[in-house]
Design an enzyme around this catalytic site. Structure first.
Site, PDB file in Angstrom:
ATOM      1  N   GLU A 212      10.185  57.845 169.018  1.00 20.66           N
ATOM      2  CA  GLU A 212       8.848  57.796 168.433  1.00 20.66           C
ATOM      3  C   GLU A 212       7.953  58.833 169.118  1.00 20.66           C
ATOM      4  O   GLU A 212       7.422  58.582 170.221  1.00 20.66           O
ATOM      5  CB  GLU A 212       8.237  56.406 168.606  1.00 20.66           C
ATOM      6  CG  GLU A 212       8.975  55.335 167.823  1.00 20.66           C
ATOM      7  CD  GLU A 212       8.036  54.222 167.396  1.00 20.66           C
ATOM      8  OE1 GLU A 212       7.908  53.994 166.198  1.00 20.66           O
ATOM      9  OE2 GLU A 212       7.403  53.610 168.274  1.00 20.66           O
TER      10      GLU A 212
ATOM     11  N   HIS B 161       7.442  50.249 173.596  1.00 22.09           N
ATOM     12  CA  HIS B 161       6.635  50.910 172.562  1.00 22.09           C
ATOM     13  C   HIS B 161       5.529  51.719 173.244  1.00 22.09           C
ATOM     14  O   HIS B 161       5.000  51.322 174.284  1.00 22.09           O
ATOM     15  CB  HIS B 161       6.034  49.868 171.613  1.00 22.09           C
ATOM     16  CG  HIS B 161       5.398  50.510 170.421  1.00 22.09           C
ATOM     17  ND1 HIS B 161       4.112  50.977 170.452  1.00 22.09           N
ATOM     18  CD2 HIS B 161       5.887  50.805 169.191  1.00 22.09           C
ATOM     19  CE1 HIS B 161       3.828  51.522 169.274  1.00 22.09           C
ATOM     20  NE2 HIS B 161       4.894  51.423 168.488  1.00 22.09           N
TER      21      HIS B 161
ATOM     22  N   GLY C 286       5.494  51.397 161.300  1.00 26.49           N
ATOM     23  CA  GLY C 286       4.327  50.633 161.716  1.00 26.49           C
ATOM     24  C   GLY C 286       3.469  50.262 160.519  1.00 26.49           C
ATOM     25  O   GLY C 286       3.763  49.326 159.778  1.00 26.49           O
ATOM     26  N   GLY C 287       2.425  51.032 160.298  1.00 25.75           N
ATOM     27  CA  GLY C 287       1.432  50.715 159.263  1.00 25.75           C
ATOM     28  C   GLY C 287       2.027  50.404 157.897  1.00 25.75           C
ATOM     29  O   GLY C 287       1.582  49.468 157.218  1.00 25.75           O
TER      30      GLY C 287
ATOM     31  N   GLU D 244       2.495  52.015 172.701  1.00 25.32           N
ATOM     32  CA  GLU D 244       1.230  51.312 172.948  1.00 25.32           C
ATOM     33  C   GLU D 244       1.331  50.406 174.171  1.00 25.32           C
ATOM     34  O   GLU D 244       0.355  50.210 174.892  1.00 25.32           O
ATOM     35  CB  GLU D 244       0.813  50.543 171.677  1.00 25.32           C
ATOM     36  CG  GLU D 244       0.342  51.522 170.606  1.00 25.32           C
ATOM     37  CD  GLU D 244       0.610  51.091 169.185  1.00 25.32           C
ATOM     38  OE1 GLU D 244       0.850  49.908 168.937  1.00 25.32           O
ATOM     39  OE2 GLU D 244       0.584  51.978 168.303  1.00 25.32           O
TER      40      GLU D 244
ATOM     41  N   GLY E 170       0.890  56.557 163.752  1.00 26.54           N
ATOM     42  CA  GLY E 170      -0.354  56.184 163.086  1.00 26.54           C
ATOM     43  C   GLY E 170      -1.218  57.367 162.702  1.00 26.54           C
ATOM     44  O   GLY E 170      -2.361  57.194 162.280  1.00 26.54           O
TER      45      GLY E 170
ATOM     46  N   ASN F  36       7.232  47.240 162.465  1.00 27.64           N
ATOM     47  CA  ASN F  36       6.481  46.823 163.647  1.00 27.64           C
ATOM     48  C   ASN F  36       5.076  46.459 163.188  1.00 27.64           C
ATOM     49  O   ASN F  36       4.283  47.336 162.868  1.00 27.64           O
ATOM     50  CB  ASN F  36       6.429  47.963 164.674  1.00 27.64           C
ATOM     51  CG  ASN F  36       5.496  47.646 165.829  1.00 27.64           C
ATOM     52  OD1 ASN F  36       5.131  46.496 166.052  1.00 27.64           O
ATOM     53  ND2 ASN F  36       5.104  48.672 166.579  1.00 27.64           N
ATOM     54  N   TRP F  37       4.798  45.170 163.164  1.00 24.49           N
ATOM     55  CA  TRP F  37       3.495  44.720 162.662  1.00 24.49           C
ATOM     56  C   TRP F  37       2.383  44.869 163.692  1.00 24.49           C
ATOM     57  O   TRP F  37       1.219  44.644 163.389  1.00 24.49           O
ATOM     58  CB  TRP F  37       3.591  43.261 162.206  1.00 24.49           C
ATOM     59  CG  TRP F  37       4.101  43.144 160.805  1.00 24.49           C
ATOM     60  CD1 TRP F  37       4.773  44.112 160.090  1.00 24.49           C
ATOM     61  CD2 TRP F  37       3.970  42.027 159.926  1.00 24.49           C
ATOM     62  NE1 TRP F  37       5.064  43.655 158.831  1.00 24.49           N
ATOM     63  CE2 TRP F  37       4.589  42.377 158.710  1.00 24.49           C
ATOM     64  CE3 TRP F  37       3.408  40.762 160.065  1.00 24.49           C
ATOM     65  CZ2 TRP F  37       4.634  41.505 157.624  1.00 24.49           C
ATOM     66  CZ3 TRP F  37       3.467  39.886 158.988  1.00 24.49           C
ATOM     67  CH2 TRP F  37       4.069  40.260 157.780  1.00 24.49           C
ATOM     68  N   LYS F  38       2.731  45.208 164.923  1.00 22.98           N
ATOM     69  CA  LYS F  38       1.725  45.303 165.987  1.00 22.98           C
ATOM     70  C   LYS F  38       0.891  44.003 165.995  1.00 22.98           C
ATOM     71  O   LYS F  38       1.425  42.940 165.724  1.00 22.98           O
ATOM     72  CB  LYS F  38       0.856  46.543 165.797  1.00 22.98           C
ATOM     73  CG  LYS F  38       1.700  47.799 165.524  1.00 22.98           C
ATOM     74  CD  LYS F  38       0.912  49.058 165.611  1.00 22.98           C
ATOM     75  CE  LYS F  38       1.795  50.231 165.213  1.00 22.98           C
ATOM     76  NZ  LYS F  38       1.322  51.498 165.682  1.00 22.98           N
TER      77      LYS F  38
ATOM     78  N   SER G 172       4.683  57.467 161.484  1.00 24.15           N
ATOM     79  CA  SER G 172       4.168  57.908 160.184  1.00 24.15           C
ATOM     80  C   SER G 172       5.236  58.002 159.098  1.00 24.15           C
ATOM     81  O   SER G 172       5.218  58.911 158.277  1.00 24.15           O
ATOM     82  CB  SER G 172       3.421  59.245 160.346  1.00 24.15           C
ATOM     83  OG  SER G 172       2.282  59.061 161.160  1.00 24.15           O
TER      84      SER G 172
HETATM   85  C1  PEP Z   1       4.923  52.337 165.399  1.00 23.78           C
HETATM   86  O1  PEP Z   1       3.877  51.913 165.868  1.00 23.78           O
HETATM   87  O2  PEP Z   1       6.018  52.012 165.889  1.00 23.78           O
HETATM   88  C2  PEP Z   1       4.850  53.225 164.249  1.00 23.78           C
HETATM   89  C3  PEP Z   1       5.936  53.850 163.892  1.00 23.78           C
HETATM   90  O3  PEP Z   1       3.625  53.325 163.625  1.00 23.78           O
HETATM   91  P1  PEP Z   1       3.267  54.138 162.297  1.00 23.78           P
HETATM   92  O4  PEP Z   1       4.427  54.004 161.334  1.00 23.78           O
HETATM   93  O5  PEP Z   1       2.030  53.499 161.761  1.00 23.78           O
HETATM   94  O6  PEP Z   1       3.073  55.566 162.692  1.00 23.78           O
END
Ligand code: PEP
Length: 233
Positions: free
Chosen positions: A153, A85, A216-217, A87, A159, A7-9, A195
């Site tokens: 999640e 998601h 994500g990140g 966010e 994050g 997920n590149w956001k 994470s």
């Molecule tokens: C996400 O935003 O879906 C996510 C899993 O982020 P991160 O891996 O950065 O915690």
């Protein structure tokens, strides 16, 4: 075979996406790789990597300035979309109800929705984790549709560089699997997200009912993402 979704956001460039696709085409894995990118990058194509959006409108078309329909996403060649998601739930008012409508629109357009559910830190501290997960699945998943993926999640871990314990992940995924089975959707893939790094990916994906990860990140850099994908066969 596991499912590894990035997920590149609101990050990345076309150049980075091209670089990522080239790098991913050369890795030796049977795992399914999906990259959920901003709308402007959806037209990317790759035989090895499936492309997805990060949200779709619940509506087909009309006076919804700024929204993008599932049919429009499908017309780019993309085949997946995240819906619900945390966010989107936090900043854009998405609820289980709207998420279910978006997921139904995605399925109707031929996309596979990755439907996210998970508890906030306040809900966790109030002992409501299981209740939030169960109602999230029951209320966010459209009736009579099999072509979906669920992502658990925990919102407090996204994050944050921290993850739940293996037991907590196992309990959450068992509950989701049981709930889906009760809804006639047994066998639906369930991803863990929050994470995930190369250092914890294999361990997390060894937990029962963890069919892959949503990243994500760590999906934004070739050197971080590829070791996650190749950490499991
Ligand atoms: C996400 O935003 O879906 C996510 C899993 O982020 P991160 O891996 O950065 O915690």
């Amino acid at each position: 075979m596991k499912i590894i979704a990035g997920n590149w956001k609101m990050n990345g460039t076309r150049e980075l996406l091209n670089e990522m696709i080239v790098a991913l085409e050369n890795i030796d894995t049977e795992n399914k790789v999906i990259l959920c990118v901003p709308y402007t990058m959806l037209a990317a194509s790759s035989a090895r990597v499936a492309i997805g959006a990060q949200d779709v409108s619940a509506h087909d078309h009309g006076a919804y300035t700024g929204q993008v329909s599932a049919n429009m996403v499908a017309a780019t060649g993309a085949t997946y979309t995240i819906v619900g998601h945390s966010e989107r739930r936090q900043y854009n008012g998405d609820t289980n109800d709207t998420v279910r409508q978006k997921a139904a629109a995605a399925v109707a357009a031929g996309l596979t929705p990755i439907i996210c559910v998970g508890e906030t830190m306040d809900e966790k501290n109030a002992g409501k984790t299981m209740e939030i997960i169960q109602s999230g699945v029951r209320e966010s998943v459209p009736q009579d549709t099999k072509n979906i993926i669920i992502a658990y999640e925990p919102r407090w871990a996204i994050g944050a560089g921290i993850t739940p314990t293996d037991d907590e992940i196992a309990s959450a995924h068992q509950l989701i699997a049981d709930t889906l089975s009760d809804m006639g959707l047994g066998g639906t893939p369930i991803l863990y997200g929050a994470s995930v790094r190369a250092s914890n990916a294999a361990q997390i994906m060894s937990i029962p009912h963890v069919d892959g990860v949503l990243v994500g990140g760590a999906s934004l850099k070739v050197d971080d993402f590829i070791p996650i994908i190749t950490s499991v066969k």
